[in-house]
Design a protein around this motif. Structure first.
Motif, PDB file in Angstrom:
ATOM      1  N   VAL A   7      47.625  77.399  41.647  1.00  0.00           N
ATOM      2  CA  VAL A   7      46.952  76.372  40.853  1.00  0.00           C
ATOM      3  C   VAL A   7      45.580  76.063  41.455  1.00  0.00           C
ATOM      4  O   VAL A   7      45.477  75.585  42.594  1.00  0.00           O
ATOM      5  CB  VAL A   7      47.784  75.067  40.806  1.00  0.00           C
ATOM      6  N   ASP A   8      44.531  76.338  40.688  1.00  0.00           N
ATOM      7  CA  ASP A   8      43.161  76.038  41.129  1.00  0.00           C
ATOM      8  C   ASP A   8      42.269  76.058  39.895  1.00  0.00           C
ATOM      9  O   ASP A   8      42.466  76.893  39.009  1.00  0.00           O
ATOM     10  CB  ASP A   8      42.682  77.066  42.155  1.00  0.00           C
ATOM     11  N   SER A  54      48.520  74.985  45.609  1.00  0.00           N
ATOM     12  CA  SER A  54      47.639  74.220  44.724  1.00  0.00           C
ATOM     13  C   SER A  54      46.415  73.658  45.424  1.00  0.00           C
ATOM     14  O   SER A  54      46.477  73.172  46.560  1.00  0.00           O
ATOM     15  CB  SER A  54      48.427  73.061  44.104  1.00  0.00           C
ATOM     16  N   ASP A  55      45.300  73.702  44.698  1.00  0.00           N
ATOM     17  CA  ASP A  55      44.102  72.974  45.094  1.00  0.00           C
ATOM     18  C   ASP A  55      44.398  71.479  44.967  1.00  0.00           C
ATOM     19  O   ASP A  55      45.359  71.072  44.292  1.00  0.00           O
ATOM     20  CB  ASP A  55      42.939  73.378  44.175  1.00  0.00           C
ATOM     21  N   ILE A  56      43.580  70.646  45.601  1.00  0.00           N
ATOM     22  CA  ILE A  56      43.787  69.203  45.517  1.00  0.00           C
ATOM     23  C   ILE A  56      42.956  68.587  44.396  1.00  0.00           C
ATOM     24  O   ILE A  56      43.490  67.945  43.484  1.00  0.00           O
ATOM     25  CB  ILE A  56      43.456  68.524  46.854  1.00  0.00           C
ATOM     26  N   PHE A  81      49.207  72.857  49.861  1.00  0.00           N
ATOM     27  CA  PHE A  81      47.866  72.517  49.391  1.00  0.00           C
ATOM     28  C   PHE A  81      46.804  73.442  49.977  1.00  0.00           C
ATOM     29  O   PHE A  81      46.860  73.829  51.154  1.00  0.00           O
ATOM     30  CB  PHE A  81      47.508  71.085  49.775  1.00  0.00           C
ATOM     31  N   LEU A  82      45.838  73.774  49.128  1.00  0.00           N
ATOM     32  CA  LEU A  82      44.583  74.370  49.565  1.00  0.00           C
ATOM     33  C   LEU A  82      43.597  73.217  49.686  1.00  0.00           C
ATOM     34  O   LEU A  82      43.422  72.444  48.739  1.00  0.00           O
ATOM     35  CB  LEU A  82      44.072  75.379  48.537  1.00  0.00           C
ATOM     36  N   THR A  83      42.959  73.070  50.831  1.00  0.00           N
ATOM     37  CA  THR A  83      42.101  71.912  51.007  1.00  0.00           C
ATOM     38  C   THR A  83      40.849  72.236  51.814  1.00  0.00           C
ATOM     39  O   THR A  83      40.879  73.073  52.724  1.00  0.00           O
ATOM     40  CB  THR A  83      42.877  70.767  51.716  1.00  0.00           C
ATOM     41  N   GLY A  84      39.755  71.598  51.441  1.00  0.00           N
ATOM     42  CA  GLY A  84      38.533  71.687  52.228  1.00  0.00           C
ATOM     43  C   GLY A  84      38.601  70.715  53.384  1.00  0.00           C
ATOM     44  O   GLY A  84      39.434  69.808  53.409  1.00  0.00           O
ATOM     45  N   TYR A  85      37.732  70.863  54.364  1.00  0.00           N
ATOM     46  CA  TYR A  85      37.762  69.980  55.528  1.00  0.00           C
ATOM     47  C   TYR A  85      37.583  68.512  55.145  1.00  0.00           C
ATOM     48  O   TYR A  85      38.184  67.615  55.709  1.00  0.00           O
ATOM     49  CB  TYR A  85      36.663  70.382  56.524  1.00  0.00           C
ATOM     50  N   LYS A  86      36.759  68.251  54.135  1.00  0.00           N
ATOM     51  CA  LYS A  86      36.500  66.870  53.707  1.00  0.00           C
ATOM     52  C   LYS A  86      37.723  66.245  53.045  1.00  0.00           C
ATOM     53  O   LYS A  86      37.803  65.027  52.895  1.00  0.00           O
ATOM     54  CB  LYS A  86      35.310  66.836  52.750  1.00  0.00           C
TER      55      LYS A  86
END
Length: 263
Positions: A7-8, A54-56, A81-86
């Motif tokens: 999911v993205d 999944s992306d957030i 979850f796929l997540t960026g550092y922020k």
């Protein structure tokens, strides 16, 4: 082979995850893609999905909202979850909804391999708990079924007996029954029980419990000596408004409208 939904909202990222990692080699099969949480939830409600990657941050429904929906519906699909550092702190908050892990973007082969190898081991352990589940017959009696037979027809009957035993307990203890309590009683992993019940009964555990409560409430409403709030309490709703709301969602009528309608 376990099923995986990616999911993205970015097509390029979905394609990369789906096509450039050897999912089959570590025991997973990609059964679909979704561009937001709503599409993912629709897919999960229609077919068995073991894990969601999944992306957030996504339009329509975020990854956090998807995890919350799965948690509230007692759906056992595991979430990564796929997540960026922020978004890291944001992702950590989702652990309360049963999120299994989070992978920092850009994804690395070694991190995907380590995370999903661990999840596969957990799924394997849960699958093994299918064997020899006791069926409660009375307060002081239990019977242990033998291991699931290899013959498909016999296996079907074996699982039907387990589901019948679980349903019988729910029918008897509908007021206060919970997934956790039933999982303990039948010696099953919490998340495995949720998945098992859905697979072999065709209903989510929570949906079946609600149906039992509502049908019992409808039966009690035929007796005019009971007040509506008393009936709500009898089926596990100590808040009268919550009972009325749940009843109307199930029957399309409030308890008063149901009671006043012709038989």
């Amino acid at each position: 082979m376990y099923t995986l939904l990616v999911v993205d909202d970015e097509t390029k990222i979905r394609n990369g995850i789906c096509n450039y990692f050897p999912w089959n080699e570590i025991g997973f099969e990609i059964i679909g893609e979704a561009k937001n949480g709503r599409q993912a939830l629709d897919t999960i409600l229609k077919q068995q999905v073991d894990v969601v990657l999944s992306d957030i941050k996504m339009p329509v429904m975020s990854g956090i909202e998807l995890a919350q929906e799965l948690y509230s519906r007692e759906i056992s699909t595991k979430v990564v979850f796929l997540t960026g550092y922020k978004e890291f702190d944001y992702a950590q908050k989702a652990l309360m909804y049963g999120v299994k892990s989070y992978i920092i973007k850009p994804t690395k082969y070694e991190e995907l391999l380590a995370t999903f190898s661990k999840i596969k081991d957990e799924l394997d352990r849960e699958r093994q708990q299918e064997l020899a589940i006791p069926i409660p017959l009375a307060a002081d009696a239990t019977v242990h079924l033998p291991e699931a037979p290899e013959d498909p027809i016999e296996e079907q009957g074996y699982h039907e007996k387990k589901i019948a035993a679980i349903k019988a307990h729910i029918m008897e203890c509908y007021r206060d029954v919970t997934l956790e309590e039933v999982a303990g009683l039948f010696h099953m992993n919490l998340y495995y029980l949720s998945k098992y019940f859905k697979k072999w009964s065709g209903q989510n555990f929570s949906e079946y419990v609600i149906s039992v409560k509502m049908e019992k409430a409808a039966e009690l409403l035929k007796d005019f000596s009971y007040k509506s709030y008393e009936i709500g309490s009898a089926v596990g709703y100590d808040n009268a408004k919550n009972f009325s709301r749940a009843f109307k969602l199930y029957f399309g009528k409030s308890p008063r409208e149901f009671r006043d309608s012709p038989p």
